[in-house]
Every structure is written in structure tokens, then in C-alpha cells.
Design a protein around this motif. Structure first.
Motif, PDB file in Angstrom:
ATOM      1  N   ILE A  67      20.779  -3.110  -1.130  1.00 44.01           N
ATOM      2  CA  ILE A  67      19.545  -2.381  -1.811  1.00 44.01           C
ATOM      3  C   ILE A  67      19.958  -0.917  -2.269  1.00 44.01           C
ATOM      4  CG2 ILE A  67      17.400  -1.407  -1.184  1.00 44.01           C
ATOM      5  CD1 ILE A  67      16.893  -3.952   0.149  1.00 44.01           C
ATOM      6  N   ILE A  68      19.414  -0.689  -3.424  1.00 43.58           N
ATOM      7  CA  ILE A  68      19.281   0.923  -3.874  1.00 43.58           C
ATOM      8  C   ILE A  68      18.084   1.288  -3.723  1.00 43.58           C
ATOM      9  CG2 ILE A  68      19.581   2.375  -6.104  1.00 43.58           C
ATOM     10  CD1 ILE A  68      21.186   0.019  -7.126  1.00 43.58           C
ATOM     11  N   TRP A  69      18.079   2.279  -2.530  1.00 39.80           N
ATOM     12  CA  TRP A  69      16.649   2.872  -2.292  1.00 39.80           C
ATOM     13  C   TRP A  69      16.052   3.911  -3.110  1.00 39.80           C
ATOM     14  CZ3 TRP A  69      14.776  -0.118   1.792  1.00 39.80           C
ATOM     15  CH2 TRP A  69      15.481  -0.754   2.435  1.00 39.80           C
ATOM     16  N   LYS A  70      15.476   3.295  -4.212  1.00 43.84           N
ATOM     17  CA  LYS A  70      14.665   4.117  -5.115  1.00 43.84           C
ATOM     18  C   LYS A  70      13.758   3.498  -5.851  1.00 43.84           C
ATOM     19  CE  LYS A  70      17.545   3.222  -9.241  1.00 43.84           C
ATOM     20  NZ  LYS A  70      18.369   3.695 -10.306  1.00 43.84           N
ATOM     21  N   GLY A  71      12.971   4.273  -6.648  1.00 48.18           N
ATOM     22  CA  GLY A  71      11.920   3.730  -7.490  1.00 48.18           C
ATOM     23  C   GLY A  71      10.387   3.305  -6.462  1.00 48.18           C
ATOM     24  N   VAL A  72       9.909   2.389  -7.218  1.00 49.65           N
ATOM     25  CA  VAL A  72       8.579   2.079  -6.689  1.00 49.65           C
ATOM     26  C   VAL A  72       8.594   0.649  -6.205  1.00 49.65           C
ATOM     27  CG1 VAL A  72       6.131   1.230  -7.270  1.00 49.65           C
ATOM     28  CG2 VAL A  72       7.221   3.357  -8.363  1.00 49.65           C
ATOM     29  N   MET A  73       8.372   0.347  -4.880  1.00 49.27           N
ATOM     30  CA  MET A  73       8.450  -0.819  -4.184  1.00 49.27           C
ATOM     31  C   MET A  73       7.010  -1.057  -3.552  1.00 49.27           C
ATOM     32  SD  MET A  73      12.031  -0.735  -2.165  1.00 49.27           S
ATOM     33  CE  MET A  73      13.692  -0.656  -2.918  1.00 49.27           C
ATOM     34  N   PRO A  74       6.224  -2.036  -4.452  1.00 49.17           N
ATOM     35  CA  PRO A  74       5.059  -2.443  -4.142  1.00 49.17           C
ATOM     36  C   PRO A  74       4.787  -2.941  -2.582  1.00 49.17           C
ATOM     37  CG  PRO A  74       5.449  -3.292  -6.151  1.00 49.17           C
ATOM     38  CD  PRO A  74       6.695  -2.696  -5.657  1.00 49.17           C
ATOM     39  N   HIS A  80      10.812  -1.781  -8.656  1.00 52.76           N
ATOM     40  CA  HIS A  80      12.292  -1.620  -8.067  1.00 52.76           C
ATOM     41  C   HIS A  80      12.475  -2.648  -6.885  1.00 52.76           C
ATOM     42  CE1 HIS A  80      11.433   1.841 -10.682  1.00 52.76           C
ATOM     43  NE2 HIS A  80      12.656   1.834 -10.986  1.00 52.76           N
ATOM     44  N   GLY A  81      11.675  -3.071  -6.320  1.00 53.10           N
ATOM     45  CA  GLY A  81      11.580  -4.037  -4.936  1.00 53.10           C
ATOM     46  C   GLY A  81      10.342  -4.428  -4.918  1.00 53.10           C
ATOM     47  N   LEU A  82      10.228  -5.502  -3.815  1.00 56.16           N
ATOM     48  CA  LEU A  82       8.951  -5.882  -3.436  1.00 56.16           C
ATOM     49  C   LEU A  82       8.706  -5.922  -1.861  1.00 56.16           C
ATOM     50  CD1 LEU A  82       9.145  -8.944  -5.784  1.00 56.16           C
ATOM     51  CD2 LEU A  82       7.318  -7.108  -5.958  1.00 56.16           C
ATOM     52  N   VAL A  83       7.989  -5.582  -1.339  1.00 56.93           N
ATOM     53  CA  VAL A  83       7.780  -5.380   0.157  1.00 56.93           C
ATOM     54  C   VAL A  83       6.719  -6.315   0.646  1.00 56.93           C
ATOM     55  CG1 VAL A  83       7.599  -4.118   2.208  1.00 56.93           C
ATOM     56  CG2 VAL A  83       8.658  -2.890   0.429  1.00 56.93           C
ATOM     57  N   LEU A  84       7.108  -7.337   1.310  1.00 59.49           N
ATOM     58  CA  LEU A  84       6.034  -8.431   2.003  1.00 59.49           C
ATOM     59  C   LEU A  84       5.843  -8.068   3.299  1.00 59.49           C
ATOM     60  CD1 LEU A  84       7.975 -11.559   0.620  1.00 59.49           C
ATOM     61  CD2 LEU A  84       6.373 -10.292  -0.371  1.00 59.49           C
ATOM     62  N   ASN A 142      23.459  -0.256   9.180  1.00 58.32           N
ATOM     63  CA  ASN A 142      22.564  -1.024   8.191  1.00 58.32           C
ATOM     64  C   ASN A 142      21.078  -0.470   7.985  1.00 58.32           C
ATOM     65  OD1 ASN A 142      22.237  -2.219  10.934  1.00 58.32           O
ATOM     66  ND2 ASN A 142      21.453  -4.067   9.979  1.00 58.32           N
ATOM     67  N   ILE A 143      20.780   0.577   9.075  1.00 57.25           N
ATOM     68  CA  ILE A 143      19.691   1.314   8.955  1.00 57.25           C
ATOM     69  C   ILE A 143      19.830   2.358   8.177  1.00 57.25           C
ATOM     70  CG2 ILE A 143      18.114   2.880  10.139  1.00 57.25           C
ATOM     71  CD1 ILE A 143      18.619   1.377  12.726  1.00 57.25           C
ATOM     72  N   GLN A 144      19.312   2.338   6.874  1.00 55.59           N
ATOM     73  CA  GLN A 144      19.636   3.005   5.726  1.00 55.59           C
ATOM     74  C   GLN A 144      18.493   3.961   5.203  1.00 55.59           C
ATOM     75  OE1 GLN A 144      20.963   0.221   2.806  1.00 55.59           O
ATOM     76  NE2 GLN A 144      22.977  -0.248   4.223  1.00 55.59           N
ATOM     77  N   ALA A 145      17.243   3.609   5.529  1.00 49.88           N
ATOM     78  CA  ALA A 145      16.327   4.287   4.730  1.00 49.88           C
ATOM     79  C   ALA A 145      15.007   4.332   5.899  1.00 49.88           C
ATOM     80  CB  ALA A 145      15.818   3.606   3.388  1.00 49.88           C
ATOM     81  N   LEU A 159       8.275  12.805  -4.229  1.00 49.42           N
ATOM     82  CA  LEU A 159       9.284  12.524  -4.914  1.00 49.42           C
ATOM     83  C   LEU A 159       9.960  13.696  -5.471  1.00 49.42           C
ATOM     84  CD1 LEU A 159       7.517   9.597  -6.901  1.00 49.42           C
ATOM     85  CD2 LEU A 159       9.522   9.363  -5.549  1.00 49.42           C
ATOM     86  N   LEU A 160       8.907  14.870  -5.916  1.00 49.33           N
ATOM     87  CA  LEU A 160       9.514  16.020  -6.409  1.00 49.33           C
ATOM     88  C   LEU A 160      10.566  16.805  -5.417  1.00 49.33           C
ATOM     89  CD1 LEU A 160       6.500  17.055  -8.481  1.00 49.33           C
ATOM     90  CD2 LEU A 160       8.470  16.219  -9.517  1.00 49.33           C
ATOM     91  N   ILE A 161      10.151  16.545  -4.246  1.00 46.73           N
ATOM     92  CA  ILE A 161      10.830  17.556  -3.301  1.00 46.73           C
ATOM     93  C   ILE A 161      11.905  16.669  -2.505  1.00 46.73           C
ATOM     94  CG2 ILE A 161       9.130  19.086  -2.763  1.00 46.73           C
ATOM     95  CD1 ILE A 161       8.603  17.972  -0.311  1.00 46.73           C
ATOM     96  N   GLY A 162      12.288  15.477  -2.896  1.00 50.88           N
ATOM     97  CA  GLY A 162      13.446  14.726  -2.502  1.00 50.88           C
ATOM     98  C   GLY A 162      13.218  13.438  -2.166  1.00 50.88           C
ATOM     99  N   ALA A 163      12.253  12.697  -2.022  1.00 52.78           N
ATOM    100  CA  ALA A 163      11.970  11.550  -1.727  1.00 52.78           C
ATOM    101  C   ALA A 163      12.686  10.672  -2.843  1.00 52.78           C
ATOM    102  CB  ALA A 163      10.552  10.942  -1.473  1.00 52.78           C
ATOM    103  N   GLU A 164      13.411   9.426  -2.505  1.00 53.35           N
ATOM    104  CA  GLU A 164      13.816   8.743  -3.670  1.00 53.35           C
ATOM    105  C   GLU A 164      13.158   7.625  -4.180  1.00 53.35           C
ATOM    106  OE1 GLU A 164      17.312  10.452  -1.613  1.00 53.35           O
ATOM    107  OE2 GLU A 164      15.825   9.413  -0.702  1.00 53.35           O
TER     108      GLU A 164
END
Length: 307
Positions: free
Chosen positions: A3-10, A40-44, A160-163, A199-204
Motif C-alpha cells: 500500500i502507498i499510504w497517500k491520497g483519499v481513501m473513503p 486512492h483506496g477503499l476502507v470497509l 507491517n504497522i505502517q500508518a 494535509l498541508l502540514i504533513g499528512a500524506e
């Protein structure tokens, strides 16, 4: 897929029929709208997915459907919000079997575990799966905070704990995390009303809520700020804010589902004990939604700004 941890994940909603069964046709409509908007991803199975009301069988159906619809374009994540370590490990296992590419994990439910117990819980689940994990840190709603010292221990023990889904509602925590862990812990902001500043201060990235009704506007804000077009992002964000505030109410599920009916990508059916909105509260939420739709912005072409 790592997973690339970036973008919008609903944090996608779970649509139900009037008979309280999964509405898979409407689920497909919503997921397709998300993918079309460029998420960029989907969270169920998160808070908005009414996780606590779903059966194991329903979770598995939703995972398989989402994986088929995503078709490898974006990762599908399953949320783990369980009362026992055993159940959490089992859910991690079935999610992986069903094609999920990652997990979002809350601390143990119901029982207010100690710091040591929370760390042990996360470690046990992380060590039971190869899937990458995002810890959901939401002490406001779930009464347990995952502190930076706890993250220190987890990051050393579990690669594997990454985000982190950062939902403390304290934006200074983003800078603290960056100062302490650098890029070892990716930050996904989890609160709609402070998403742009985060996002502007560093959230991916942004695990978003109102995206369930307004996917294009949500992704546009992310892509514009990433491309340095901050004023355009702010203009959309200011229009969006009365809607985004629906995300920080205890009835966020009902509010956001109602909003999604107005954009034709959801229904307002919820699973009891939740009830659909009635009376003055319903009128007030409808007014917020209708007022926003009257002034809905025309979005610039945002999809290929950062590629």
C-alpha cells in the motif's frame, strides 16, 4: 500490492435495503463513483460502514465485492474493530483470504484496555498477518489513545504497522509524529473538518467521510493542495465545510447516508439500533445539504495534476 499510504481513501458506508439486507447494487454504484472520482483506496467496515452491526458473512461479501470492483486499481482495506484478540486475528485472516490488501485497526472495543494491553493486542494481530496495517487513533470517540510511546514500541516490533489514521483532532500531533518517526509512520488524517490543514502540514492522505456523498470534491481538494494550488483547494474546502461538519457528530452515519441520497450514490437506510432521521433534525440536515448543492462549485480538471 504493497500500500502507498497517500491520497483519499473513503471510509465507505454499507448500504442496506428497506428489508435490512446488504444492498449490493447500490454498493457497486457508490464504489464506482469513488473510483471514477480518483480515490486512492477503499476502507470497509469502519465507523461509517456500521462495523459493529455487520455479520462476519456480510463483511466477507463486501470485501469480495469491493476487491472485484477495484480490480487491482486501488487497495481495499478492512477495518478491525473487535472485542477479543482472537476475533481480530480471525478477521485479519479472512480479510486477507478475500483479497483485502491492508487493515485498519482500532484498539479493543468495549473494554477500556491499558496501554500495555492495547500494544499487546496490536502486536498479536500484526504478527498474525502479512497485510500492512493502519492504526486508527480516535480517542475522542473510542476512549483509548494510542500515544507516541506506544507507537514507538509497535513500530520496533511490527514492520507491517505502517500508518496511522490520525483522529485525535489535534493537528499538532501530526508534527509530533513527523518529528519522532519521520517517514516510518505515514499519516492519514481521519477528521473531515481539519483535513486540508492536516494535509498541508504533513499528512500524506485523508480517510474521508463526506466523500461517500461528494467524491469528486474530496479528491479535488487533495490533488489541488498536493499540486500547490492551495487557494483553489481552500475555496472548495470553504464551500464544503458545512457538509464536512456532519462527519463529527455522533449521528455521522445517518447524516452522511442522507447526503449520499441527494447525490444519487447512496440510500439513508441504517441498521438498528440506528434509525433514519426524523422531524426537526432531519429538516436541519436537509437544509445544510440543499444549501450546499445550490452553490456546488465547478471543479477544475484535477485528476492528472500530480502524475
Amino acid at each position: 500490492m504493497s500500500i502507498i499510504w497517500k491520497g483519499v481513501m473513503p471510509a465507505v458506508t454499507t448500504p442496506f435495503t428497506a428489508n435490512d439486507e446488504l444492498d449490493l447494487e447500490l454498493f457497486k454504484v457508490n464504489i464506482k463513483a469513488q473510483l471514477q472520482a480518483g480515490v486512492h483506496g477503499l476502507v470497509l467496515g469502519g465507523t461509517l460502514g456500521e462495523a459493529s452491526t455487520l455479520t462476519d458473512k456480510e463483511r466477507r461479501i463486501l470485501t469480495r465485492e469491493a476487491v472485484a470492483l477495484a480490480d487491482g486499481k486501488v487497495p481495499v482495506l478492512m477495518n478491525i474493530a473487535e472485542q477479543t484478540t482472537k476475533a481480530a486475528i480471525n478477521l485479519a485472516k479472512t480479510a486477507e483470504e478475500d483479497g483485502a490488501k491492508g487493515l485498519m485497526m482500532l484498539p479493543p472495543m468495549r473494554y477500556k484496555a491499558s496501554d500495555a494491553e492495547v500494544v499487546a493486542y496490536f502486536k498479536a494481530v500484526a504478527n498474525s498477518t502479512s497485510l500492512p496495517i493502519m492504526i486508527y487513533n480516535n480517542p475522542i470517540d473510542y476512549k483509548i489513545e494510542v500515544t507516541l510511546d506506544m507507537f514507538e514500541e509497535l513500530l520496533k516490533a511490527c514492520p507491517n504497522i505502517q500508518a496511522v489514521k490520525e483522529s485525535t483532532r489535534d493537528t499538532t500531533n501530526i508534527t509530533r509524529i513527523k518529528n519522532r518517526f519521520g517517514n516510518r509512520l505515514a499519516i492519514m488524517t481521519g477528521v473531515d473538518t481539519i483535513a486540508l490543514e492536516s494535509l498541508l502540514i504533513g499528512a500524506e492522505g485523508w480517510v474521508a467521510g463526506l466523500v461517500d456523498a461528494f467524491p469528486a470534491e474530496t479528491v479535488a481538494i487533495y490533488e489541488l493542495q498536493k499540486a500547490g494550488r492551495i487557494q483553489e483547494a481552500i475555496a472548495i474546502y470553504r464551500w464544503f465545510m458545512p457538509l464536512l461538519e456532519l462527519d463529527i457528530n455522533p449521528k455521522l452515519v445517518q447524516y452522511i447516508k442522507l447526503a449520499s441520497t441527494y447525490t444519487n450514490i447512496g440510500s439513508e437506510y441504517v441498521r438498528a439500533p440506528r434509525l433514519v432521521l426524523q422531524g426537526d433534525e432531519r429538516k436541519a440536515i436537509i437544509k445544510i445539504i440543499e444549501d450546499a448543492l445550490k452553490t456546488r462549485p465547478t471543479l477544475p480538471e484535477y485528476k492528472h495534476l500530480n502524475h
